[in-house]
Design a protein around this motif. Sequence first.
Motif, PDB file in Angstrom:
ATOM      1  N   VAL A 180       0.833  -1.207   0.000  1.00 49.28           N
ATOM      2  CA  VAL A 180       0.000   0.000   0.000  1.00 49.28           C
ATOM      3  C   VAL A 180       0.868   1.257   0.000  1.00 49.28           C
ATOM      4  O   VAL A 180       0.607   2.211  -0.741  1.00 49.28           O
ATOM      5  CB  VAL A 180      -0.961  -0.014   1.206  1.00 49.28           C
ATOM      6  N   GLY A 181       1.925   1.273   0.810  1.00 50.40           N
ATOM      7  CA  GLY A 181       2.813   2.429   0.827  1.00 50.40           C
ATOM      8  C   GLY A 181       3.463   2.670  -0.525  1.00 50.40           C
ATOM      9  O   GLY A 181       3.606   3.818  -0.969  1.00 50.40           O
ATOM     10  N   TYR A 182       3.824   1.599  -1.196  1.00 51.64           N
ATOM     11  CA  TYR A 182       4.478   1.681  -2.508  1.00 51.64           C
ATOM     12  C   TYR A 182       3.563   2.326  -3.543  1.00 51.64           C
ATOM     13  O   TYR A 182       3.986   3.208  -4.302  1.00 51.64           O
ATOM     14  CB  TYR A 182       4.880   0.278  -2.945  1.00 51.64           C
ATOM     15  N   GLU A 183       2.293   1.913  -3.565  1.00 54.58           N
ATOM     16  CA  GLU A 183       1.404   2.503  -4.575  1.00 54.58           C
ATOM     17  C   GLU A 183       0.971   3.908  -4.194  1.00 54.58           C
ATOM     18  O   GLU A 183       0.755   4.749  -5.064  1.00 54.58           O
ATOM     19  CB  GLU A 183       0.208   1.600  -4.849  1.00 54.58           C
ATOM     20  N   SER A 196       9.561  -2.424  14.090  1.00 50.96           N
ATOM     21  CA  SER A 196      10.744  -3.142  13.611  1.00 50.96           C
ATOM     22  C   SER A 196      11.044  -2.745  12.166  1.00 50.96           C
ATOM     23  O   SER A 196      10.142  -2.348  11.429  1.00 50.96           O
ATOM     24  CB  SER A 196      10.516  -4.650  13.680  1.00 50.96           C
ATOM     25  N   PRO A 197      12.283  -2.873  11.745  1.00 54.28           N
ATOM     26  CA  PRO A 197      12.600  -2.609  10.335  1.00 54.28           C
ATOM     27  C   PRO A 197      11.888  -3.580   9.411  1.00 54.28           C
ATOM     28  O   PRO A 197      11.441  -4.652   9.827  1.00 54.28           O
ATOM     29  CB  PRO A 197      14.121  -2.812  10.287  1.00 54.28           C
ATOM     30  N   VAL A 198      11.792  -3.208   8.148  1.00 52.96           N
ATOM     31  CA  VAL A 198      11.217  -4.091   7.130  1.00 52.96           C
ATOM     32  C   VAL A 198      12.273  -5.128   6.732  1.00 52.96           C
ATOM     33  O   VAL A 198      13.431  -4.783   6.490  1.00 52.96           O
ATOM     34  CB  VAL A 198      10.770  -3.292   5.895  1.00 52.96           C
ATOM     35  N   HIS A 199      11.862  -6.381   6.668  1.00 52.75           N
ATOM     36  CA  HIS A 199      12.756  -7.465   6.263  1.00 52.75           C
ATOM     37  C   HIS A 199      12.294  -7.987   4.905  1.00 52.75           C
ATOM     38  O   HIS A 199      11.177  -8.521   4.789  1.00 52.75           O
ATOM     39  CB  HIS A 199      12.753  -8.584   7.301  1.00 52.75           C
ATOM     40  N   PHE A 200      13.114  -7.824   3.882  1.00 55.16           N
ATOM     41  CA  PHE A 200      12.757  -8.244   2.532  1.00 55.16           C
ATOM     42  C   PHE A 200      13.249  -9.666   2.256  1.00 55.16           C
ATOM     43  O   PHE A 200      14.285 -10.094   2.769  1.00 55.16           O
ATOM     44  CB  PHE A 200      13.353  -7.297   1.491  1.00 55.16           C
ATOM     45  N   GLY A 241      11.603  -4.145  -6.583  1.00 54.90           N
ATOM     46  CA  GLY A 241      11.024  -2.807  -6.654  1.00 54.90           C
ATOM     47  C   GLY A 241      10.790  -2.170  -5.303  1.00 54.90           C
ATOM     48  O   GLY A 241      11.035  -0.961  -5.121  1.00 54.90           O
ATOM     49  N   TYR A 242      10.327  -2.936  -4.331  1.00 49.05           N
ATOM     50  CA  TYR A 242      10.055  -2.368  -3.007  1.00 49.05           C
ATOM     51  C   TYR A 242      11.342  -1.909  -2.331  1.00 49.05           C
ATOM     52  O   TYR A 242      11.421  -0.803  -1.793  1.00 49.05           O
ATOM     53  CB  TYR A 242       9.345  -3.393  -2.126  1.00 49.05           C
ATOM     54  N   ARG A 243      12.345  -2.771  -2.339  1.00 50.56           N
ATOM     55  CA  ARG A 243      13.614  -2.421  -1.699  1.00 50.56           C
ATOM     56  C   ARG A 243      14.217  -1.147  -2.329  1.00 50.56           C
ATOM     57  O   ARG A 243      14.700  -0.257  -1.627  1.00 50.56           O
ATOM     58  CB  ARG A 243      14.593  -3.582  -1.818  1.00 50.56           C
ATOM     59  N   LYS A 244      14.155  -1.067  -3.658  1.00 47.95           N
ATOM     60  CA  LYS A 244      14.692   0.111  -4.341  1.00 47.95           C
ATOM     61  C   LYS A 244      13.936   1.374  -3.945  1.00 47.95           C
ATOM     62  O   LYS A 244      14.532   2.450  -3.816  1.00 47.95           O
ATOM     63  CB  LYS A 244      14.632  -0.089  -5.854  1.00 47.95           C
ATOM     64  N   ALA A 245      12.631   1.257  -3.756  1.00 47.31           N
ATOM     65  CA  ALA A 245      11.832   2.421  -3.371  1.00 47.31           C
ATOM     66  C   ALA A 245      12.268   2.959  -2.013  1.00 47.31           C
ATOM     67  O   ALA A 245      12.311   4.184  -1.798  1.00 47.31           O
ATOM     68  CB  ALA A 245      10.350   2.061  -3.356  1.00 47.31           C
ATOM     69  N   PHE A 246      12.601   2.062  -1.094  1.00 44.64           N
ATOM     70  CA  PHE A 246      13.080   2.505   0.217  1.00 44.64           C
ATOM     71  C   PHE A 246      14.489   3.068   0.119  1.00 44.64           C
ATOM     72  O   PHE A 246      14.793   4.108   0.716  1.00 44.64           O
ATOM     73  CB  PHE A 246      13.043   1.341   1.213  1.00 44.64           C
ATOM     74  N   ARG A 253      11.145   5.302   5.605  1.00 44.01           N
ATOM     75  CA  ARG A 253      10.805   4.412   6.722  1.00 44.01           C
ATOM     76  C   ARG A 253      11.384   4.979   8.010  1.00 44.01           C
ATOM     77  O   ARG A 253      12.558   5.353   8.071  1.00 44.01           O
ATOM     78  CB  ARG A 253      11.338   3.010   6.456  1.00 44.01           C
ATOM     79  N   ARG A 254      10.550   5.054   9.045  1.00 42.31           N
ATOM     80  CA  ARG A 254      11.001   5.581  10.333  1.00 42.31           C
ATOM     81  C   ARG A 254      10.494   4.690  11.465  1.00 42.31           C
ATOM     82  O   ARG A 254       9.489   3.988  11.317  1.00 42.31           O
ATOM     83  CB  ARG A 254      10.461   7.001  10.560  1.00 42.31           C
ATOM     84  N   PRO A 255      11.158   4.747  12.628  1.00 45.11           N
ATOM     85  CA  PRO A 255      10.605   4.064  13.807  1.00 45.11           C
ATOM     86  C   PRO A 255       9.226   4.627  14.144  1.00 45.11           C
ATOM     87  O   PRO A 255       8.938   5.793  13.869  1.00 45.11           O
ATOM     88  CB  PRO A 255      11.621   4.377  14.912  1.00 45.11           C
TER      89      PRO A 255
END
Length: 358
Positions: A180-183, A196-200, A241-246, A253-255
Motif C-alpha cells: 500500500v505504501g508503494y502505490e 521493527s525494520p522491514v525485512h525483505f 522494486g520495493y527495496r529500491k523504493a526505500f 521508513r522511520r521508527p
Amino acid sequence: MPNSQTSVVVIGGGQSGLAAARAVRDAGLHPLVLEAGDRPVGSWPHYYDSLTLFSPARYSAMPGLPFPGDPDRYPTRDEVADYLRSYADSLGVEIRTGHRVRTVSTTPTGFLVHTAAGEEIPASGIVAASGTFGRPHLPVLPGQQEFSGEVRHVAQYREPAPYAGRRVIVVGAGNSAVQVGYELADVATVTLASVSPVHFLDQRPNGRDLHHWLDTSGFDDLPPAWLAKVIHHIPVLDTGGYRKAFESGVIDRRPMFTTFEEDRVVWADGTSEHVDAVIFATGYRPHLDYLEPIGALDAGLPQHVAGISTTHPGLVYVGLEFQRSFSSNTLRGVSRDADYVVSALAAHVRDAVTIVGL
C-alpha cells in the motif's frame, strides 16, 4: 435439511469454509455452509483494489479445481474471488449466503447455530472458518481521539486516488503495509512507520518463485513450534522494486511515532509533523465472537491444538494463522488443515451417532 445428527455447520464461505465443506463432504457427512456475504467468496472483494496473491496460480489452487490461466502469474483480488465462486459451485454442497451467525449454543447432542435473522440450526459439529477480515486490529495511541486527520485500518483502504497530494503515514512492516505504501508513493508523500525494520525476502530466488522452494523443501509442513525457531519477522516478498523504493527515498521508513496531536504526529526523536492520514496495516485477529457465549475463546482467541477445540468436542477451526504450518491460512495450505481437523470431527460425530443409537 439433512439429519442434524450427521450435519456439520461450516461458519464462513471463504477459502477456509469451502475447504472445510469439501473435507466434510468427502468424510461422508453433510456440510451446510453459512456465509454472511452475498457470495461464497469470503472477504476477497473487500480488499484493496491492487491486491495480488503472493503465491503463483499453480500454488494457489484448492483440491479438485486448478486455478485457470498462466500457472506462473500472480492472480489478482478479483480473479481469486471468481475462482472461489467457481470452486463453491463445483462442490455440490448446500451454501446459504446472506446468513450471518450471531451466536452458537450447545445442546445435549451437539450445537445450535443462531443466525441474525432468528433461525436456529441444529448441528452435530461446527467448523469455525470465518477468517479475520471482520476483526481488524487497530491500535490506539495517545491523542488519537483528538487527531483531526484521517485514521483507518488498511481493511478500509481501496485505492490511492483519494490521497493525492497528501501527507500519509502507513503503519506496519508486512506485505500489505509495503504494498500500500508503494502505490501511495505515486501520488502522495509517504512514510512507513513501524516498530521493527522491514525485512525483505527475494520473491524469485534462483529464477524460481519462492513457493516452489517452500513446497519442495517441505518448509510449508513445518509445525508452528519449529517455525518459531526460524521465523522472527514475517518477511516482505520482493522482486526488487520495493527495496529500491526505500533505498532511493521514494518511501521513507522511520521508527514508530509515539503520539498524535491535533493535526500532527510526534516521532520517537521528539519532532512533530503535520499529517493528513494514517493507515494502520497492523493485521487482523480471528473473528469468532459468536463462540464467546459457550466459553470456547480466551481473550477473543480460540482455545485449540492444531485447529481442534480443547473446550468443546465437535468444534474445529480452519484458517487460523500458523494453525498447523506456515501456510495454514493461505489458499495453498488451508485444505491440508481442513482434512486434518475434519478427520477428527468426523470421528467424533460418528461416535456420537453410535451412542444415541442412530
